[in-house]
Scaffold this active site. Structure first.
Site, short mmCIF file in Angstrom:
data_model
loop_
_atom_site.label_atom_id
_atom_site.label_comp_id
_atom_site.label_asym_id
_atom_site.label_seq_id
_atom_site.Cartn_x
_atom_site.Cartn_y
_atom_site.Cartn_z
N SER A 48 0.86 -1.18 0.00
CA SER A 48 0.00 0.00 0.00
C SER A 48 0.90 1.24 0.00
O SER A 48 1.83 1.33 0.80
CB SER A 48 -0.89 -0.01 1.25
OG SER A 48 -1.65 1.16 1.31
N LYS A 52 1.28 1.93 -7.08
CA LYS A 52 0.58 1.13 -8.10
C LYS A 52 -0.47 1.96 -8.86
O LYS A 52 -0.46 2.01 -10.09
CB LYS A 52 -0.14 -0.08 -7.46
CG LYS A 52 0.77 -1.01 -6.70
CD LYS A 52 0.02 -2.16 -6.08
CE LYS A 52 -0.98 -1.74 -5.01
NZ LYS A 52 -0.41 -1.08 -3.83
N SER A 120 -2.45 -7.42 -3.92
CA SER A 120 -2.34 -8.86 -4.24
C SER A 120 -1.13 -9.50 -3.56
O SER A 120 -0.15 -9.85 -4.22
CB SER A 120 -2.34 -9.11 -5.75
OG SER A 120 -1.61 -8.16 -6.47
N1 LIG Z 1 7.78 7.02 -7.56
C1 LIG Z 1 7.16 7.84 -6.71
N2 LIG Z 1 7.84 8.84 -6.12
C2 LIG Z 1 7.24 9.67 -5.24
N3 LIG Z 1 5.94 9.58 -4.88
C3 LIG Z 1 5.21 8.62 -5.43
C4 LIG Z 1 5.77 7.69 -6.38
N4 LIG Z 1 4.80 6.83 -6.75
C5 LIG Z 1 3.70 7.19 -6.06
N5 LIG Z 1 3.92 8.26 -5.30
C6 LIG Z 1 2.98 8.89 -4.37
O1 LIG Z 1 2.79 7.94 -3.35
C7 LIG Z 1 1.45 7.95 -2.90
C8 LIG Z 1 0.89 6.54 -2.98
O2 LIG Z 1 0.75 6.17 -4.32
P1 LIG Z 1 -0.44 5.24 -4.79
O3 LIG Z 1 -0.34 5.16 -6.26
O4 LIG Z 1 -1.74 5.69 -4.22
O5 LIG Z 1 -0.02 3.87 -4.12
P2 LIG Z 1 -0.78 2.46 -4.12
O6 LIG Z 1 -1.83 2.50 -5.18
O7 LIG Z 1 0.30 1.47 -4.40
O8 LIG Z 1 -1.34 2.31 -2.74
C9 LIG Z 1 0.71 8.96 -3.75
O9 LIG Z 1 0.60 10.16 -3.03
C10 LIG Z 1 1.60 9.15 -4.95
O10 LIG Z 1 1.52 10.45 -5.49
MG LIG Z 2 -3.92 2.23 -5.01
#
Ligand SMILES: Nc1ncnc2c1ncn2[C@@H]1O[C@H](COP(=O)(O)OP(=O)(O)O)[C@@H](O)[C@H]1O
Ligand SMILES: [Mg+2]
Length: 210
Positions: A48, A52, A120
């Site tokens: 989390s 993703k 997953s």
């Molecule tokens: N490579 C990255 N570098 C910095 N921040 C990121 C990166 N990838 C995602 N984020 C930030 O991290 C947070 C979580 O991303 P998210 O896509 O919601 O994660 P997940 O879907 O895996 O739970 C969001 O605020 C997003 O903008």
């Molecule tokens: Mg997500």
């Protein structure tokens, strides 16, 4: 053919003699021709907060701009409807993945590129989805972001709630995450989003327009 084999093998368990597969005249290959690209599942797995949904969403936009027919199945969104009856215990997590996998597979049959963003956590669940897909139509994309960074990001305050003991069965804390051993695409989540997108887009385009 593998797909049809799977369907015949896994016939309805309550009525197995009378429920048979009806072969339609138009199949996945026909629909792929119509869309002018291959259909497949792009399965994002990771903790989390690993990134993703962010990466899947940007990738989908880039594919859309290149004329690719897409759909995204996001773990959080799916739990508002199709899987809203499921908890986060291990059985329900597996059922959650099974349902999403089945829907994704239907969408692949419909000729789409399906982006799945779902923690997953269990290797076996991801493997089952891979096994029921036609060869090369399932790409496992591992967003490998260290827990410490996920915790720092914590856009939904979930890790904070875990620390306050308000959430149980949280992946990576008191519920296991099994890292992919051989993901099709490995993304180092410590890199910037644009670095990761550059890496990801090229790899995916090659597969879709093969
Ligand atoms: N490579 C990255 N570098 C910095 N921040 C990121 C990166 N990838 C995602 N984020 C930030 O991290 C947070 C979580 O991303 P998210 O896509 O919601 O994660 P997940 O879907 O895996 O739970 C969001 O605020 C997003 O903008
Ligand atoms: Mg997500």
């Amino acid at each position: 053919m593998l797909f049809h084999y799977y369907m015949i093998k896994h016939i309805n368990k309550y009525n197995d003699k009378n429920v048979m597969w009806h072969f339609y005249r138009i199949n996945r290959e026909d629909r792929e021709r119509l869309h002018q690209h291959r259909s497949m599942i792009l399965w994002f797995t990771g903790l989390s907060g690993s990134g993703k949904s962010t990466l899947a969403s940007i990738l989908e936009e880039k594919l859309y701009c290149r004329g690719v027919s897409t759909y995204s199945l996001d773990g959080d969104n799916i739990r508002h409807g199709l899987c809203k009856d499921l908890s986060f215990n291990s059985n329900d997590r597996s059922e959650n993945i099974r349902r999403v996998g089945e829907v994704a597979r239907l969408m692949v049959d419909a000729g789409l590129v399906v982006l799945v963003a779902l923690i997953s956590p269990y290797r076996i669940d991801r493997q089952i989805i891979r096994d029921m897909c036609i060869k090369d139509s399932f790409l496992e994309i591992f967003v490998d972001t260290p827990m410490l960074i996920c915790k720092q990001r914590d856009p939904k305050g979930l890790y904070h709630q875990v620390d306050c003991k308000k959430i149980k069965n949280f992946t990576g804390i008191d519920s296991i995450y099994e890292r992919p051993k051989q993901p099709d695409i490995y993304l180092d989540g410590r890199k910037t989003i644009s670095e990761l997108m550059n890496q990801l887009l090229d790899l995916v385009l090659v597969k879709i327009f093969k």
